[in-house]
Design an enzyme around this catalytic site. Sequence first.
Site, PDB file in Angstrom:
ATOM      1  N   HIS A  95       0.863  -1.196   0.000  1.00 19.31           N
ATOM      2  CA  HIS A  95       0.000   0.000   0.000  1.00 19.31           C
ATOM      3  C   HIS A  95       0.895   1.241   0.000  1.00 19.31           C
ATOM      4  O   HIS A  95       1.933   1.270   0.665  1.00 19.31           O
ATOM      5  CB  HIS A  95      -0.923  -0.005   1.223  1.00 19.31           C
ATOM      6  N   GLU A 166      -4.063   1.389  -7.519  1.00 18.83           N
ATOM      7  CA  GLU A 166      -4.432   2.540  -6.681  1.00 18.83           C
ATOM      8  C   GLU A 166      -3.547   3.725  -7.046  1.00 18.83           C
ATOM      9  O   GLU A 166      -2.446   3.866  -6.489  1.00 18.83           O
ATOM     10  CB  GLU A 166      -4.189   2.207  -5.200  1.00 18.83           C
ATOM     11  N   GLY A 229     -11.185   2.971   0.973  1.00 16.44           N
ATOM     12  CA  GLY A 229     -10.563   3.448   2.214  1.00 16.44           C
ATOM     13  C   GLY A 229     -11.575   4.149   3.087  1.00 16.44           C
ATOM     14  O   GLY A 229     -12.411   3.523   3.743  1.00 16.44           O
ATOM     15  N   GLY A 230     -11.546   5.491   3.072  1.00 14.28           N
ATOM     16  CA  GLY A 230     -12.360   6.316   3.970  1.00 14.28           C
ATOM     17  C   GLY A 230     -13.815   5.908   4.083  1.00 14.28           C
ATOM     18  O   GLY A 230     -14.358   5.814   5.201  1.00 14.28           O
TER      19      GLY A 230
HETATM   20  C1  PEP Z   1      -6.869   3.276   0.222  1.00 11.92           C
HETATM   21  O1  PEP Z   1      -6.336   3.737   1.227  1.00 11.92           O
HETATM   22  O2  PEP Z   1      -6.504   2.200  -0.220  1.00 11.92           O
HETATM   23  C2  PEP Z   1      -7.923   4.055  -0.412  1.00 11.92           C
HETATM   24  C3  PEP Z   1      -8.359   3.658  -1.573  1.00 11.92           C
HETATM   25  O3  PEP Z   1      -8.395   5.153   0.268  1.00 11.92           O
HETATM   26  P1  PEP Z   1      -9.623   6.117  -0.143  1.00 11.92           P
HETATM   27  O4  PEP Z   1     -10.756   5.240  -0.604  1.00 11.92           O
HETATM   28  O5  PEP Z   1      -9.927   6.856   1.090  1.00 11.92           O
HETATM   29  O6  PEP Z   1      -9.128   6.976  -1.270  1.00 11.92           O
END
Ligand code: PEP
Length: 249
Positions: A95, A166, A229-230
């Site tokens: 990550h 990502e 994530g959030g």
């Molecule tokens: C993550 O931390 O892998 C992520 C996708 O975060 P967010 O959805 O908050 O962008």
Amino acid sequence: MKRHIVGNWKMNLELPEALVLAQEVAGFAGDYPTLQITIAPSLPWLVSIKEALTFMPTNFALASQVVSPHPHGAYTGDVSATQLKPLVRYCLVGHSERRRFHHEDSQAIQSQITELCKVGITPIVCFGESKQSSSPSMVNQVLQALKRDLASLQPEVGEKCLFAYEPLWAIGTGHPATADYTTKMATAFKAWAKQAFTHDAPLLYGGSVTTANAAALGSIKVIDGLLVGGVSLHGREFKTICAHYSQRV
Ligand code: PEP
């Protein structure tokens, strides 16, 4: 191929909140049998959550956010794949926040993947570029970096992994990659993976996934799931994302 929704809780929630949210997600997961729904709580809560969840639908699982690249020994603060094995089915690897704040490099990532695969935990290998770019060479650069992360591994090991594209600039920013941008990257990934592995490697998208964009992201055929994530910290919204995504034909 089973589609995945993974919730990365990062370093959030105290134990009582974590237990409530885990119960909620385990409670609705069975409503979406075409999805594998996984949550990655903070490490210290995994045992309590596992013990508290008296019923876990088969399409629901826990993931770890971390694993040591070492099998055991004098590595203060680390947790080994063997120690995680009774608790989780998946583990995040590579990550961007681990790379950035803990300087995890390709060598550490390869060792983590190796350790996880030895004990039968599925690595979710994250990759992606730091800056948005329309340059045709960007796709290539991203894939080269992923290949470096997997360099010393046998294809059989890579075949056991899930992958998560990502783009760093989309994580936590409220600005997800567009469907076109994601499709370009994912198509190139799939073409490479087809050569590298004997099966269609599963690819998730992560970066500012919300209830508003889950359906659009879900319509991207070359994407097999979402890493959230959030928004995964909010049970109702996480459920809505699962509902949208499960409607994909
Ligand atoms: C993550 O931390 O892998 C992520 C996708 O975060 P967010 O959805 O908050 O962008």
